[in-house]
Design a protein around this motif. Structure first.
Motif, mmCIF file in Angstrom:
data_model
loop_
_atom_site.group_PDB
_atom_site.id
_atom_site.type_symbol
_atom_site.label_atom_id
_atom_site.label_comp_id
_atom_site.label_asym_id
_atom_site.label_seq_id
_atom_site.Cartn_x
_atom_site.Cartn_y
_atom_site.Cartn_z
ATOM 1 N N THR A 262 61.460 113.046 -4.043
ATOM 2 C CA THR A 262 62.172 113.242 -5.302
ATOM 3 C C THR A 262 62.746 111.899 -5.747
ATOM 4 O OG1 THR A 262 62.799 115.533 -4.816
ATOM 5 C CG2 THR A 262 64.151 114.343 -6.409
ATOM 6 N N ILE A 263 62.457 111.534 -6.986
ATOM 7 C CA ILE A 263 63.058 110.341 -7.590
ATOM 8 C C ILE A 263 63.976 110.833 -8.698
ATOM 9 C CG2 ILE A 263 62.644 108.184 -8.832
ATOM 10 C CD1 ILE A 263 59.875 108.066 -7.539
ATOM 11 N N THR A 264 65.275 110.572 -8.553
ATOM 12 C CA THR A 264 66.220 111.169 -9.489
ATOM 13 C C THR A 264 67.225 110.172 -10.034
ATOM 14 O OG1 THR A 264 67.864 112.940 -9.766
ATOM 15 C CG2 THR A 264 67.769 111.876 -7.613
ATOM 16 N N ASP A 265 67.579 110.385 -11.287
ATOM 17 C CA ASP A 265 68.683 109.660 -11.904
ATOM 18 C C ASP A 265 69.990 110.286 -11.413
ATOM 19 O OD1 ASP A 265 70.134 107.981 -13.494
ATOM 20 O OD2 ASP A 265 69.483 108.830 -15.397
ATOM 21 N N LEU A 266 71.118 109.624 -11.667
ATOM 22 C CA LEU A 266 72.410 110.176 -11.280
ATOM 23 C C LEU A 266 73.150 110.783 -12.475
ATOM 24 C CD1 LEU A 266 73.772 107.471 -8.799
ATOM 25 C CD2 LEU A 266 72.674 109.642 -8.266
ATOM 26 N N ASP A 267 73.194 110.039 -13.569
ATOM 27 C CA ASP A 267 73.960 110.470 -14.737
ATOM 28 C C ASP A 267 73.071 111.301 -15.657
ATOM 29 O OD1 ASP A 267 75.897 110.766 -16.629
ATOM 30 O OD2 ASP A 267 75.714 108.748 -17.449
ATOM 31 N N MET B 59 73.261 102.312 -12.648
ATOM 32 C CA MET B 59 74.709 102.351 -12.468
ATOM 33 C C MET B 59 75.157 101.361 -11.403
ATOM 34 S SD MET B 59 75.556 106.411 -12.930
ATOM 35 C CE MET B 59 77.242 106.043 -13.418
ATOM 36 N N ASP B 60 76.456 101.255 -11.223
ATOM 37 C CA ASP B 60 77.045 100.301 -10.288
ATOM 38 C C ASP B 60 76.507 100.512 -8.871
ATOM 39 O OD1 ASP B 60 79.342 98.298 -9.750
ATOM 40 O OD2 ASP B 60 79.685 99.892 -8.284
ATOM 41 N N MET B 61 76.175 99.384 -8.212
ATOM 42 C CA MET B 61 75.561 99.478 -6.892
ATOM 43 C C MET B 61 76.486 100.112 -5.869
ATOM 44 S SD MET B 61 72.475 98.717 -6.868
ATOM 45 C CE MET B 61 72.430 98.866 -5.086
ATOM 46 N N SER B 62 77.781 99.894 -5.968
ATOM 47 C CA SER B 62 78.698 100.492 -4.994
ATOM 48 C C SER B 62 78.662 102.008 -5.077
ATOM 49 C CB SER B 62 80.123 99.981 -5.201
ATOM 50 O OG SER B 62 80.604 100.353 -6.485
ATOM 51 N N GLU C 12 75.983 90.207 -3.497
ATOM 52 C CA GLU C 12 76.267 90.982 -4.702
ATOM 53 C C GLU C 12 77.226 92.133 -4.442
ATOM 54 O OE1 GLU C 12 72.911 90.536 -3.652
ATOM 55 O OE2 GLU C 12 72.907 88.652 -4.765
ATOM 56 N N ASN C 13 77.446 92.458 -3.181
ATOM 57 C CA ASN C 13 78.271 93.615 -2.822
ATOM 58 C C ASN C 13 79.601 93.123 -2.257
ATOM 59 O OD1 ASN C 13 79.455 95.819 -1.444
ATOM 60 N ND2 ASN C 13 77.467 96.817 -1.240
ATOM 61 N N ASP C 14 80.646 93.199 -3.055
ATOM 62 C CA ASP C 14 81.958 92.685 -2.640
ATOM 63 C C ASP C 14 82.496 93.407 -1.413
ATOM 64 O OD1 ASP C 14 81.919 90.881 -4.704
ATOM 65 O OD2 ASP C 14 83.081 92.142 -6.078
ATOM 66 N N LYS C 15 82.182 94.704 -1.298
ATOM 67 C CA LYS C 15 82.684 95.468 -0.150
ATOM 68 C C LYS C 15 82.036 94.980 1.144
ATOM 69 C CE LYS C 15 83.738 99.669 -2.756
ATOM 70 N NZ LYS C 15 83.420 101.119 -2.946
ATOM 71 N N ASN C 16 80.713 94.773 1.112
ATOM 72 C CA ASN C 16 80.037 94.274 2.313
ATOM 73 C C ASN C 16 80.533 92.889 2.688
ATOM 74 O OD1 ASN C 16 78.575 96.582 2.529
ATOM 75 N ND2 ASN C 16 76.587 95.679 2.115
ATOM 76 N N ARG C 17 80.743 92.049 1.678
ATOM 77 C CA ARG C 17 81.256 90.703 1.948
ATOM 78 C C ARG C 17 82.633 90.769 2.599
ATOM 79 N NH1 ARG C 17 81.144 85.244 -1.344
ATOM 80 N NH2 ARG C 17 82.927 84.186 -0.393
ATOM 81 N N ALA C 18 83.484 91.657 2.098
ATOM 82 C CA ALA C 18 84.832 91.791 2.664
ATOM 83 C C ALA C 18 84.773 92.270 4.113
ATOM 84 C CB ALA C 18 85.653 92.761 1.814
ATOM 85 N N ILE C 19 83.851 93.201 4.397
ATOM 86 C CA ILE C 19 83.710 93.705 5.775
ATOM 87 C C ILE C 19 83.249 92.586 6.697
ATOM 88 C CG2 ILE C 19 82.325 95.235 7.241
ATOM 89 C CD1 ILE C 19 82.346 97.235 4.873
ATOM 90 N N ILE C 20 82.266 91.788 6.239
ATOM 91 C CA ILE C 20 81.781 90.677 7.058
ATOM 92 C C ILE C 20 82.891 89.668 7.312
ATOM 93 C CG2 ILE C 20 80.219 88.692 7.093
ATOM 94 C CD1 ILE C 20 78.220 90.405 5.503
ATOM 95 N N GLU C 21 83.605 89.298 6.248
ATOM 96 C CA GLU C 21 84.673 88.302 6.377
ATOM 97 C C GLU C 21 85.769 88.786 7.323
ATOM 98 O OE1 GLU C 21 87.157 85.276 3.443
ATOM 99 O OE2 GLU C 21 86.212 87.088 2.616
ATOM 100 N N SER C 22 86.140 90.055 7.205
ATOM 101 C CA SER C 22 87.174 90.623 8.092
ATOM 102 C C SER C 22 86.699 90.656 9.539
ATOM 103 C CB SER C 22 87.531 92.040 7.632
ATOM 104 O OG SER C 22 88.053 92.037 6.330
ATOM 105 N N SER C 23 85.421 90.991 9.745
ATOM 106 C CA SER C 23 84.869 91.036 11.104
ATOM 107 C C SER C 23 84.875 89.649 11.739
ATOM 108 C CB SER C 23 83.438 91.590 11.068
ATOM 109 O OG SER C 23 83.407 92.899 10.559
ATOM 110 N N ILE C 24 84.507 88.637 10.957
ATOM 111 C CA ILE C 24 84.485 87.265 11.475
ATOM 112 C C ILE C 24 85.895 86.803 11.825
ATOM 113 C CG2 ILE C 24 84.043 84.855 10.843
ATOM 114 C CD1 ILE C 24 81.669 85.918 9.152
#
Length: 404
Positions: free
Chosen positions: A58-63, A91-94, A331-343
């Motif tokens: 299934t290939i589906t849109d969200l909105d 839509m937004d990647m997050s 491009e993903n601020d959340k992933n970057r924040a997780i990486i930075e916090s882990s380091i």
């Protein structure tokens, strides 16, 4: 005509009639003989029920009006109307990633997402993922597939070899470590990747036998490197069965003593899920391994429920940042924040950090700027036989110099 979608059935759920028609035509051009189209979730569910059997993808849109894509995919899972889903959205990647995780929790096989507008290259990438995962899930449905008996015979005949994926220093590009990975040198099919035989050996509870074979081979290789003046540390994954074996520290010590290699040259990678199976026994074995000088790495950090608790309990030397956070971190601020916090956390705990799944120069430079110690992934090198490592390293040094 491309045959990437041959023998696969689809439904495209998209409220924009033009985009829906174009997607259907692309899938038909790629070889599919059955493609449904629906303008919203209600329409799609009705058509799927009337079809009387699940579609493959299934290939589906969200909105969408009436029933949005999130609710629609919940109904897909509950009614078992398809095998796999892909999100097609601008839509937004997050938000898309959150939806993908939610859908996986419902038990659906998530292929990934397609940023609009769709094209055949984007669809093909999803189909490659589908075929790869289906091969692992249902190996008997594929030609030239291997059976459990095949895998066990290969184990008994020692047809599994050790390949190495380099781990390099992000600061200066130097190479002093590898991860040992199993490859099957099949007499007819050639090199077979772990995804085709690891699940079979795990099913038969024989995976620990493969690990012991690999340990003997890599200990021999460490011995050869040391004699040549090369101090290479080798990481190896411990299976659940091994971490339930009270004699594991003695058995590992016998191997390193036999081959006369230092325990510090072997890094034992442990996932949190293994520890949680039997915490008391796992902590005892891990403590005894540390006493004997083996280095310990927490693998897939951040993907479990209590990784921080494990860091406090266990004397790890290394923290591996899971590739799911590395991917798209630029491009993903959340992933970057997780990486930075882990380091930052690892530095405070005096742990080395290793980022898995480094696939682009952009990811390399981001991790370098965040102070990660080592990187591992296809941008640096794929796994390879030991004899190919010198040639790779010469090429890598040239590539690294061009990154400066």
């Amino acid at each position: 005509m491309s045959r990437d979608a041959h023998n696969l059935s689809f439904i495209v759920v998209e409220d924009n009639a033009f985009q829906r028609t174009m997607a259907i035509k692309m899938l038909e051009a790629m070889g599919s003989s059955f493609v449904l189209g629906a303008e919203n979730g209600h329409d799609a569910i009705k058509k799927l029920i009337d079809h009387d059997q699940p579609v493959d993808i299934t290939i589906t849109d969200l909105d969408m009006p009436g029933m949005d894509g999130v609710e629609f995919m919940r109904h897909l899972a509950e009614k078992k109307l398809c095998s796999a889903v892909a999100v097609a959205s601008g839509m937004d990647m997050s938000l898309i990633r959150t939806v993908e995780e939610l859908v996986e929790q419902h038990g659906l096989f998530v292929l990934g997402h397609i940023q609009k507008p769709m094209n055949q290259d984007k669809i093909k990438k999803l189909l490659d993922v589908y075929q790869s995962k289906q091969r692992i899930r249902n190996p008997d449905t594929f030609a030239n597939e291997i059976s459990l008996d095949d895998a066990i015979n290969a184990l008994n005949n020692q047809e599994f070899k050790v390949w190495y994926q380099p781990k390099v220093n992000l600061a200066d590009g130097s190479w002093h470590a590898v991860e040992a990975l199993a490859r099957w040198e099949h007499p007819q099919q050639g090199i077979i990747s772990p995804g085709r035989f690891i699940p079979l050996l795990e099913q038969a509870q024989r995976i620990h036998e493969l690990t012991w074979q690999q340990l003997h081979i890599l200990a021999t290789d460490i011995q050869t490197w040391l004699k040549a003046g090369e101090n290479i540390a080798v990481s190896v994954n411990l299976s659940p069965a091994m971490l339930n074996d009270k004699s594991l520290p003695e058995k590992l010590s016998e191997i390193v003593n036999h081959y006369k290699v230092p325990t510090k040259n072997i890094v034992l990678e442990i996932t949190e899920s293994i520890i949680m199976q039997n915490i008391a026994l796992s902590l005892e074995i891990i403590a005894r391994l540390k006493l004997r000088g083996f280095l310990l790495s927490i693998d897939d950090f951040g993907t479990g429920y209590s990784s921080f608790q494990q860091l406090g309990r266990i004397p790890f030397s290394e923290l591996k940042i899971d590739q799911s956070f590395v991917k798209d971190a630029g491009e993903n601020d959340k992933n970057r924040a997780i990486i930075e916090s882990s380091i930052n956390l690892a530095k405070q705990l005096n742990l080395k950090t290793v980022a898995e799944g480094v696939e682009t120069a952009g990811e390399w430079k981001l991790l370098q700027s965040l102070g990660c110690d080592m990187g591992q992934g296809f941008f640096i090198a794929k796994a390879m036989p030991k004899k190919q490592l010198p040639e790779w390293y010469a090429q890598w040094q040239t590539k690294f110099n061009q990154l400066k």
